[in-house]
Design a protein around this motif. Structure first.
Motif, PDB file in Angstrom:
ATOM      1  N   THR A  94      26.423  14.139  65.882  1.00  8.49           N
ATOM      2  CA  THR A  94      26.661  14.514  67.273  1.00  8.49           C
ATOM      3  C   THR A  94      26.487  13.301  68.181  1.00  8.49           C
ATOM      4  O   THR A  94      25.452  12.627  68.122  1.00  8.49           O
ATOM      5  CB  THR A  94      25.698  15.631  67.710  1.00  8.49           C
ATOM      6  OG1 THR A  94      25.914  16.785  66.894  1.00  8.49           O
ATOM      7  CG2 THR A  94      25.912  15.992  69.173  1.00  8.49           C
ATOM      8  N   ARG A  95      27.463  13.045  69.023  1.00 10.36           N
ATOM      9  CA  ARG A  95      27.414  11.859  69.898  1.00 10.36           C
ATOM     10  C   ARG A  95      26.667  12.118  71.197  1.00 10.36           C
ATOM     11  O   ARG A  95      25.867  11.282  71.626  1.00 10.36           O
ATOM     12  CB  ARG A  95      28.830  11.360  70.190  1.00 10.36           C
ATOM     13  CG  ARG A  95      29.510  10.730  68.979  1.00 10.36           C
ATOM     14  CD  ARG A  95      30.972  10.368  69.262  1.00 10.36           C
ATOM     15  NE  ARG A  95      31.534   9.560  68.197  1.00 10.36           N
ATOM     16  CZ  ARG A  95      31.989  10.058  67.043  1.00 10.36           C
ATOM     17  NH1 ARG A  95      31.944  11.370  66.830  1.00 10.36           N
ATOM     18  NH2 ARG A  95      32.475   9.263  66.107  1.00 10.36           N
ATOM     19  N   THR A  96      26.921  13.238  71.848  1.00  8.07           N
ATOM     20  CA  THR A  96      26.264  13.562  73.121  1.00  8.07           C
ATOM     21  C   THR A  96      25.919  15.035  73.162  1.00  8.07           C
ATOM     22  O   THR A  96      26.520  15.854  72.448  1.00  8.07           O
ATOM     23  CB  THR A  96      27.156  13.222  74.338  1.00  8.07           C
ATOM     24  OG1 THR A  96      28.335  14.027  74.285  1.00  8.07           O
ATOM     25  CG2 THR A  96      27.526  11.743  74.354  1.00  8.07           C
ATOM     26  N   ALA A  97      24.952  15.385  74.007  1.00  6.39           N
ATOM     27  CA  ALA A  97      24.571  16.783  74.200  1.00  6.39           C
ATOM     28  C   ALA A  97      23.916  16.916  75.559  1.00  6.39           C
ATOM     29  O   ALA A  97      23.361  15.948  76.104  1.00  6.39           O
ATOM     30  CB  ALA A  97      23.620  17.242  73.097  1.00  6.39           C
ATOM     31  N   ASP A  98      23.980  18.114  76.127  1.00 10.20           N
ATOM     32  CA  ASP A  98      23.282  18.423  77.369  1.00 10.20           C
ATOM     33  C   ASP A  98      21.893  18.943  77.032  1.00 10.20           C
ATOM     34  O   ASP A  98      21.743  19.843  76.196  1.00 10.20           O
ATOM     35  CB  ASP A  98      24.059  19.453  78.184  1.00 10.20           C
ATOM     36  CG  ASP A  98      25.366  18.902  78.726  1.00 10.20           C
ATOM     37  OD1 ASP A  98      25.403  17.690  79.022  1.00 10.20           O
ATOM     38  OD2 ASP A  98      26.340  19.668  78.839  1.00 10.20           O
TER      39      ASP A  98
END
Length: 410
Positions: free
Chosen positions: A217-221
């Motif tokens: 996973t590259r980005t997450a909130d």
């Protein structure tokens, strides 16, 4: 051609007994049994049947392997014991990930994060905020957050219990170079692993869909309280292309780490043409990008010239999945029981850690024969003592390193 000779090569490899130096600075493992084959205990570069290895590899130890077959294609000081930094979080995930449903929710208490070592890499967890289990694991994998590790460890029954279970998991994976002191990888005296063991952790983890999803996973909130969120980005620079590096084609994870004592360490996996390779690089010289550049160079070689490489060793299977374990009296030729079917299997391990301190002690007891034979008495005593309910959780706040966060190095 590779498949037709795989069984023969696997039968010829395995565990080889050897008397090895106990120094952490030694190129060889402190374990009394060489796991994965005799050549992996040797110092220096090990490669067979291929040429053109990258010349500017400055790491103190590294290893390149085929993820499916487990064949080690090339290595350098594979069993050298070195501080692992946050790459040890792969073992943490191997141990704890399946304990909680990803949709579960947990409200963090002050006591869950009060023992996070000063100077740690953090994702920004706050007491009083409710997080999903999935968000906590995103904090572990993307930001290498020690605060997320400690919350999950306390959910798991505490730091001491989690450390004991991680050590037991390492025994099952036959990662005998690894000694766990803290679940987050923060620098502590005696916390060590090797390029071989870290690659075992990655290979085992990648069999699990959740593990694979998190590390890729590259980005997450991430929750900031109320309805507010902030974005977190994976610190794996080959995955995101940050800090002037391009995204590595086919990269699927796995985990990076940095402390001022350990330096930079990285285990990466990439898939091209249906083939997945694993590389671990530990403690290269030069700047913080070197660990990624050298990983990329070894992956390039593996997908290119390394396609003709013949095995110099083997990533063994877990004992709980039928992996062969040789006694110290056996040599490579006698350790022919490794399960070819278990290698590269997508079936998760049936071995599940029992809940509670009593279950942990029972599990450690099941693997005690391995500890007695193949680890120093001190390591076995540490794991067992940590598992007992009478032992208080360690205070991990007064570590030797003042600035161990992963942030500067990814």
């Amino acid at each position: 051609m590779r498949d037709s000779s795989r069984l023969t090569r696997r039968a010829a490899l395995g565990l080889t007994a050897a008397a090895l130096p106990l120094s952490a600075a030694s190129p060889a493992s402190a374990a009394t049994t060489v796991v994965g084959g005799e050549r992996l205990a040797r110092g220096g570069i090990q490669v067979r049947g291929a040429t053109g290895l990258p010349k500017k590899i400055t790491a103190q130890a590294w290893l390149l392997a085929d993820c499916d077959s487990g064949e080690v294609l090339a290595s350098y000081n594979a069993h050298r014991r070195l501080p692992p930094a946050s790459t040890l979080k792969m073992l943490f995930a191997d141990t704890v990930l399946k304990k909680f449903e990803r949709t579960g929710r947990y409200t963090v208490k002050d006591s869950d994060i009060s023992d996070v070592p000063s100077g740690s890499s953090l994702v920004g967890i706050k007491a009083g905020i409710t997080y999903t289990v999935e968000q906590l694991w995103q904090g572990v994998f993307l930001r290498s957050g020690n605060d997320a590790v400690h919350v999950l460890s306390h959910m798991n029954g505490g730091l001491a219990k989690t450390v004991a279970e991680m050590q037991a998991k390492a025994v099952d994976l036959q990662a005998l170079d690894t000694h766990v002191v803290s679940p987050d990888g923060f620098d502590h005296n005696g916390q060590l692993s090797s390029a071989y063991d870290l690659t075992l952790f990655a290979r085992h983890g990648l069999k699990d869909e959740e593990f694979r999803g998190y590390c890729g996973t590259r980005t997450a909130d991430f929750p900031a309280g109320g309805k507010k969120t902030f974005q977190i980005q994976n610190t794996d620079r080959l995955l995101t292309g940050a800090w002037g590096l391009g995204v590595y084609k086919g990269l699927i994870g796995v985990k990076n780490g940095y402390t001022s004592h350990a330096g930079n360490t990285f285990t990466g996996a990439a898939t091209r043409g249906g083939r997945t390779l694993l590389v671990t690089v530990m403690h290269p010289a030069a700047g913080s990008n070197a660990v990624y550049e050298q990983t990329a160079a070894l992956l390039d070689w593996g997908f290119g010239n390394g396609s003709s490489a013949q095995s110099v060793g083997l990533l063994v299977d877990p004992l709980s999945e039928g992996g062969a374990s040789a006694s110290p009296s056996k040599g490579a030729a006698g350790a022919s029981g490794t399960s070819a079917a278990a290698a590269g299997s997508s079936k998760p391990s049936p071995w599940r850690l029992a809940e509670g301190g009593a279950g942990t002690l029972a599990l450690l007891g099941a693997g005690a024969w391995a500890l007695r034979r193949r680890r120093r008495t001190a390591v076995a005593a540490t794991a067992t003592a940590a598992a007992t309910a009478a032992v208080a959780e360690p205070d991990l706040r007064d570590a030797r390193v003042s600035d161990p966060g992963d942030t500067p190095a990814g």
